[in-house]
Design a protein around this motif. Structure first.
Motif, PDB file in Angstrom:
ATOM      1  N   LEU A  16      42.219 -66.046  71.928  1.00 49.55           N
ATOM      2  CA  LEU A  16      41.537 -65.625  73.160  1.00 49.55           C
ATOM      3  C   LEU A  16      42.136 -64.297  73.608  1.00 49.55           C
ATOM      4  O   LEU A  16      43.364 -64.171  73.684  1.00 49.55           O
ATOM      5  N   HIS A  17      41.276 -63.327  73.883  1.00 50.85           N
ATOM      6  CA  HIS A  17      41.756 -61.997  74.269  1.00 50.85           C
ATOM      7  C   HIS A  17      41.214 -61.630  75.648  1.00 50.85           C
ATOM      8  O   HIS A  17      40.038 -61.854  75.934  1.00 50.85           O
ATOM      9  N   TYR A  18      42.083 -61.030  76.447  1.00 54.59           N
ATOM     10  CA  TYR A  18      41.623 -60.480  77.719  1.00 54.59           C
ATOM     11  C   TYR A  18      42.481 -59.256  78.047  1.00 54.59           C
ATOM     12  O   TYR A  18      43.715 -59.321  77.950  1.00 54.59           O
ATOM     13  N   THR A  19      41.821 -58.171  78.429  1.00 53.33           N
ATOM     14  CA  THR A  19      42.556 -56.974  78.856  1.00 53.33           C
ATOM     15  C   THR A  19      42.384 -56.819  80.357  1.00 53.33           C
ATOM     16  O   THR A  19      41.268 -56.719  80.868  1.00 53.33           O
ATOM     17  N   SER A  20      43.522 -56.825  81.044  1.00 50.62           N
ATOM     18  CA  SER A  20      43.526 -56.692  82.492  1.00 50.62           C
ATOM     19  C   SER A  20      43.825 -55.239  82.820  1.00 50.62           C
ATOM     20  O   SER A  20      44.835 -54.691  82.376  1.00 50.62           O
ATOM     21  N   VAL A  21      42.934 -54.604  83.594  1.00 47.96           N
ATOM     22  CA  VAL A  21      43.072 -53.155  83.820  1.00 47.96           C
ATOM     23  C   VAL A  21      44.223 -52.857  84.796  1.00 47.96           C
ATOM     24  O   VAL A  21      44.602 -53.700  85.608  1.00 47.96           O
ATOM     25  N   ASP A  22      44.737 -51.648  84.683  1.00 43.24           N
ATOM     26  CA  ASP A  22      45.809 -51.177  85.564  1.00 43.24           C
ATOM     27  C   ASP A  22      45.370 -51.362  87.020  1.00 43.24           C
ATOM     28  O   ASP A  22      44.278 -50.932  87.394  1.00 43.24           O
TER      29      ASP A  22
END
Ligand code: BGC
Length: 382
Positions: free
Chosen positions: A162-168
């Protein structure tokens, strides 16, 4: 009852499943390759999928929304499966009011006092969603995000990346955080979670999972007769807002002593100030093994009625034991029954609450070039 039945049928239609797959007793497949079905659609049109996995006698369903474990079925001493994890049948229920049922928690599992911390001289203000404090990543944490899910089979293992990119700046946290969580079902039916994260600015991270366990089966009533053992001689007492005071207090002679297996209900009604603050147990144990490079055993939960046993091993230094104190009979679960106080418990492997403000707690700081890694293994037996 009539209402529940309708909700269940609507859920089945949304999920595109035959009615026979509902009720937490059967799965759409018996094979080893994860199977994807539509679970529902969010208000913005995003589709949410459910992934069914089975291996070594354990069956689970995972949602792309929140990485939620929507059901987890294991056998009892007679070989009968039951879903031992609280949850809902529809995406609408999860979006409307889930107390983190089965969800991935980030960026920071547990509380950060006043949602504030200072790192390298810069003060950060996080999203505050629990009185004055920030809980489980703020108002829209990882439990409410849609993850990219990629199935795999490797040797005798089956699982999901499972992948998730949380923005700055998301929820007030610095740095772009790239997160990868791997759920693996082993041939022994163990459920292993591997967490990884990297950042492009110094930040804090504390990832966990929020399954609500009831080893007799979700919706079957209280877990007060479950027996629990925790390999922790100290815990972190809290103030009335459930923020640690900073003390690492001995459990000896308190209701928090689970060094020998003990009935959960045994000391739950003692007039101890800490139990009053938590409306029961809602505390972090300082695990005796500390932070470890490999997962080490830290807790065993056993339900004498079904014979089901859960053993937890982790690399983490802490374990939040939450005795389901805020379940208040207002939610109808996946089996069509309401969840009341104490109908489940959570055992969340983690770093200690409010670590960014407690310099003597193990650090939760992650810097560019470093990789955050954490592993927890749930083993089932009977
Ligand atoms: C916390 C509880 C909180 C619950 C939310 C647990 O991890 O320790 O205080 O109420 O999550 O459902």
């Amino acid at each position: 009852m009539e209402l529940n039945r309708r909700t269940v049928i609507a859920g089945a239609a949304a999920a595109g499943l035959a009615a026979t797959t509902l009720g937490g007793t059967a799965h759409a497949h018996g094979g080893r390759t994860p199977v994807k079905t539509l679970f529902g659609t969010l208000a913005d049109g995003t589709k949410v999928y459910s992934w069914s996995l089975a291996n070594g006698g354990t069956r689970m369903r995972v949602l792309s929304y929140g990485g939620i474990v929507q059901s987890l079925e294991i056998p009892d001493r007679r070989g009968c499966h039951a879903n031992v994890s609280l949850g809902f049948d529809t995406i609408e229920d999860y979006v409307a009011s889930s107390p983190y049922f089965g969800a991935l928690i980030g960026r920071y599992g547990n509380r950060i006092g006043k949602g504030r911390f200072t790192l390298d001289g810069t003060a950060y203000q996080l999203s505050v969603n629990d009185g004055d404090n920030s809980l489980h990543g703020g108002a829209k944490g990882f439990d409410k995000r849609v993850w990219d899910v990629e199935p795999f089979t490797k040797g005798s293992d089956v699982g999901l990346h499972l992948h998730y990119t949380s923005v700055d700046g998301e929820m007030g946290y610095p740095g772009t955080l790239r997160t990868k969580v791997t759920y693996t079902l082993t041939r022994h039916g163990d459920w292993r979670i591997d967490y990884e994260a990297t950042t492009d600015k110094a930040t804090v991270v504390n990832l966990t999972n929020h399954v609500y366990w009831n080893l007799a089966g979700e919706g079957s009533g209280t877990v007060e007769d479950h027996q629990l053992k925790i390999a922790g001689s100290r815990y972190t007492p809290v103030d009335s807002g459930l923020i640690p005071t900073g003390e690492l207090a001995p459990v000896a002679g308190t209701p928090f002593d689970f060094r020998r297996a003990k009935r959960i209900g045994e000391d739950l009604r003692e007039a101890h100030q800490q139990l009053l603050y938590g409306k029961g147990i809602d505390h972090n144990w300082v695990l005796d093994k500390g932070l470890s490079p490999r997962p080490e055993w830290v807790a065993t939960l056993r339900d004498p009625s079904s014979g089901r046993i859960l053993r937890i091993a982790t690399t983490e230094p802490g374990l939040q034991f939450y005795s389901g104190n805020f379940l208040d009979g207002t939610l109808v679960g996946s089996g069509g029954r309401i969840y009341r106080q104490g109908d489940a418990l959570c055992l969340e492997t983690q770093h200690f609450p409010d670590s960014p403000n407690q310099p003597h707690f193990p650090t939760t700081v992650l810097r560019p070039g470093q990789t955050y890694r954490s592993t927890t293994v749930h083993s089932f037996s009977r």
